[in-house]
Design a protein around this motif. Structure first.
Motif, PDB file in Angstrom:
ATOM      1  N   THR A  91      23.328   5.931   8.398  1.00 51.13           N
ATOM      2  CA  THR A  91      23.030   4.515   8.392  1.00 51.13           C
ATOM      3  C   THR A  91      23.504   3.858   7.106  1.00 51.13           C
ATOM      4  N   TRP A  93      24.773   1.346   6.258  1.00 54.74           N
ATOM      5  CA  TRP A  93      24.685  -0.154   6.255  1.00 54.74           C
ATOM      6  C   TRP A  93      23.111  -0.489   5.657  1.00 54.74           C
ATOM      7  N   THR A 101      27.347  -2.785   0.782  1.00 56.05           N
ATOM      8  CA  THR A 101      26.970  -2.296   2.239  1.00 56.05           C
ATOM      9  C   THR A 101      26.291  -3.458   3.093  1.00 56.05           C
ATOM     10  N   GLN A 102      26.061  -4.548   2.580  1.00 53.22           N
ATOM     11  CA  GLN A 102      25.630  -5.436   3.314  1.00 53.22           C
ATOM     12  C   GLN A 102      25.882  -7.045   2.439  1.00 53.22           C
ATOM     13  N   LEU A 396      31.696  -2.273   2.959  1.00 55.37           N
ATOM     14  CA  LEU A 396      31.583  -1.297   4.216  1.00 55.37           C
ATOM     15  C   LEU A 396      32.064  -2.163   5.444  1.00 55.37           C
ATOM     16  N   VAL A 397      32.029  -3.687   5.361  1.00 55.20           N
ATOM     17  CA  VAL A 397      32.511  -4.351   6.410  1.00 55.20           C
ATOM     18  C   VAL A 397      34.162  -4.406   6.356  1.00 55.20           C
ATOM     19  N   GLY A 522      30.737   6.360   4.724  1.00 59.21           N
ATOM     20  CA  GLY A 522      30.145   4.974   4.212  1.00 59.21           C
ATOM     21  C   GLY A 522      30.804   4.723   3.186  1.00 59.21           C
ATOM     22  N   LEU A 552      29.704  -1.610  13.402  1.00 55.44           N
ATOM     23  CA  LEU A 552      28.443  -1.961  12.400  1.00 55.44           C
ATOM     24  C   LEU A 552      27.561  -2.919  13.035  1.00 55.44           C
ATOM     25  N   ILE A 556      24.240  -7.185   8.854  1.00 57.51           N
ATOM     26  CA  ILE A 556      24.730  -6.929   7.348  1.00 57.51           C
ATOM     27  C   ILE A 556      25.847  -7.993   7.098  1.00 57.51           C
TER      28      ILE A 556
END
Length: 566
Positions: A91, A93, A101-102, A396-397, A522, A552, A556
């Motif tokens: 996880t 995110w 991460t968000q 992350l995105v 990640g 994803l 986020i």
């Protein structure tokens, strides 16, 4: 495998498998607001969770799921909450790191964090947006072992102790000062108070009339009651924004048994050095004169103290809880005795029954020179002459969706001019560069990171930096004085029983070496846990195995190029 050769680690893993069948889900509903608070008797705005700071302690058992619905009612500020020490396996995110991460949680919005606590131990949570941790948005996480598992120590009761430093000016004031050009630059300065479980005591005679109330119930000292002859587990955590601390209980020794969620080969200390982001568990025996109370104290180390000792009370049962000891609070070790602090680090080794030796060799070595620099007239912190910036789209995105244009693709430098750089003088080149680039790690590889400290822009000055790695635990292979020698120093690494941690101190004019496996898909921050230093660029970001992740969650997204239609 014969019964007498079964290791406690194997047994713990077996208990975890059983715990997964019996795992519970713990639901929490939090509202983040500004409230006027008086934690050290001085009344000021603080960021609170359901009206309190520190926030509520989260309790769970290994394998349980935590669900926290966070409503941001700050009106004019975004927020995000990081679950410090929780590895977020599967996880990433939910790590709660804005920009990594968000997207941040906007005012009026609610974000639901959901994650599994996979390892028992003592952890913390705090805001990972701007400098909100310094404003009070923090708390503790306690993860118990599965029912029936026997820990390598016994005790009658446990207490939690959260250590913090506290300023009277706002984080807006602090951030503005840090962003001013060189001739107007204003550091955050030393804190006004040290808090124990959110309680301290400022000298109200120094405050403006009406702003400080020495009899306010919120600044009543922390009191821990003990029964003579009983044994106590103290879970101690530091969420300080600047200060390295030394914690002591007057007249009592402490046995260190856990660090950052890993069992320690027990050793006894008179007092405990603890850096921002670290957690320890210690055993206390109530074995002193039971006809009086004793001081709990927190003292600043590694910086010349400009803050009074933080105090609380160890209350022996039967003695009035508010009775002060007949002695002065201990002043702790000398603030600049670096060797004293290093000795504790060297003594912190893995418990022999819970030892996970590191891989014998690494696949990659990254050496990071930590310096203070100027960029376009601003004071910044840099690594290998690069000061880190975060893009508007979370890494992350961006990595998962192949948005290469939102951050720089040129890899950051992996070393510096070791042969010629003099760490004992201010940087000869005061200028540095800013970058959003990240380190891309081969999934499953073993990575060594060498943190090298050096002189700041001020002559004869080098500062302590506590470094925190998200998403992983790492082995602390060694540390030493002066400049790291890549040819000789690795020969002295502890590959037998190094402690695993997620936070480690880098001492002045010294180096620290860590090793970790890049095995958690990640994007993960690695940074100095001093709030102002991270704000000024002292950090890097690792990416590993993102292609292995599924789709994803849209929760986020919504900022930068992750907005719908971009």
């Amino acid at each position: 495998m014969t019964l007498n050769k079964i290791s406690p680690l194997f047994i713990l893993a077996s208990f975890l498998s059983l715990a997964c069948v019996q795992a519970k889900v713990h639901y929490h509903k939090w509202e983040i607001t500004y409230q006027y608070k008086s934690p050290d008797c001085f009344n000021k705005l603080a960021i609170t969770i359901n009206g309190q700071t520190p926030g509520p302690t989260i309790y769970a058992s290994q394998g349980d799921t935590i669900v926290v619905a966070v409503k941001n009612s700050l009106l004019t500020e975004n927020t995000a909450i990081h679950w410090h020490g929780i590895r977020q396996i599967g996880t990433p995110w939910m790590d709660g790191t804005e920009g990594v991460t968000q997207c941040p949680v906007l005012p009026g919005d609610t974000f639901i964090y959901r994650f599994v606590v996979d390892r028992p131990g003592t952890y913390i949570y705090h805001s990972h947006y701007g400098m909100q941790r310094s404003a009070g948005l923090n708390g503790m996480i306690v993860v118990k072992v599965p029912e029936g598992f026997k820990e390598p120590f016994t005790y009658d009761r446990e207490y939690n102790i959260l250590l913090n430093d506290w300023w009277h000016n706002s984080t807006y004031d602090q951030a503005t000062g840090l962003l001013m050009p060189e001739n107007q630059f204003k550091f955050v300065g030393e804190p006004q108070s040290l808090l124990l479980n959110g309680r301290g005591r400022f000298n109200c005679s120094l405050a403006a009339s009406g702003s400080c109330n020495a009899s306010h119930p919120e600044c009543e000292p922390l009191k821990l009651t003990v029964v003579p002859g009983n044994t106590y587990l103290l879970r101690i955590a530091s969420v300080t924004s600047l200060s390295a601390l030394n914690f002591e209980i007057e007249g009592h020794s402490l046995t260190v048994v856990e660090a950052d969620g890993h069992y320690v080969d027990p050793f006894i200390v008179k007092n405990l050095n603890i850096y921002s982001g670290e957690t320890y568990s210690v055993i206390l025996k109530a074995d002193q004169d039971p006809t009086r109370n004793y001081w709990l104290v927190s003292n600043v180390v590694s910086r010349k103290p400009g803050t009074p000792t933080g105090t609380g009370l160890l209350n022996y049962y039967g003695i009035p809880r508010g009775r002060f000891p007949p002695t002065a609070p201990p002043s702790g070790p000398l603030w600049n005795d670096t060797y004293y602090r290093m000795k504790q680090s060297w003594a912190t080794r893995a418990h022999p029954n819970f030892n996970e030796p590191p891989p014998a060799k690494s696949n990659r070595v990254i050496i990071l020179l930590n310096t203070q620099n100027r960029i376009d007239g601003l004071t910044r912190w840099s690594l290998n002459n690069v000061s880190h910036d975060f893009p508007h789209t979370p890494y992350l995105v961006a990595v998962k969706n192949n948005l290469r244009h939102v951050f720089e693709q040129k890899p950051p430098p992996e070393t510096y001019d070791i042969k010629n750089y003099d760490i004992n003088v201010p940087p000869p080149n005061r200028n540095a560069t800013r970058s959003t680039a990240i380190y891309k790690l081969e999934f499953g590889s073993v990575v060594d990171v060498i943190l090298q400290n050096a002189n700041t822009l001020t002559a004869n000055n080098s500062e302590t930096h506590p470094w925190h790695l998200h998403g992983h635990d790492f082995w602390v292979l060694g540390s030493g004085w002066g400049k790291f020698n890549p040819e000789t120093d690795p020969k002295n690494y502890n590959l037998k029983d190094p402690i695993m941690k997620n936070n480690v101190a880098l001492q002045p004019y010294a180096w620290t070496a860590i090793r970790f496996k890049a095995d958690n898909p990640g994007v993960w921050a690695f940074h100095c846990h001093i709030e102002s230093h991270f704000f000024m660029g002292m950090g890097i970001v690792f990416e590993e195995g993102v292609s292995r992740l599924g789709k994803l969650p849209t929760s986020i997204m919504g900022c930068g190029k992750s907005k719908l239609g971009n």
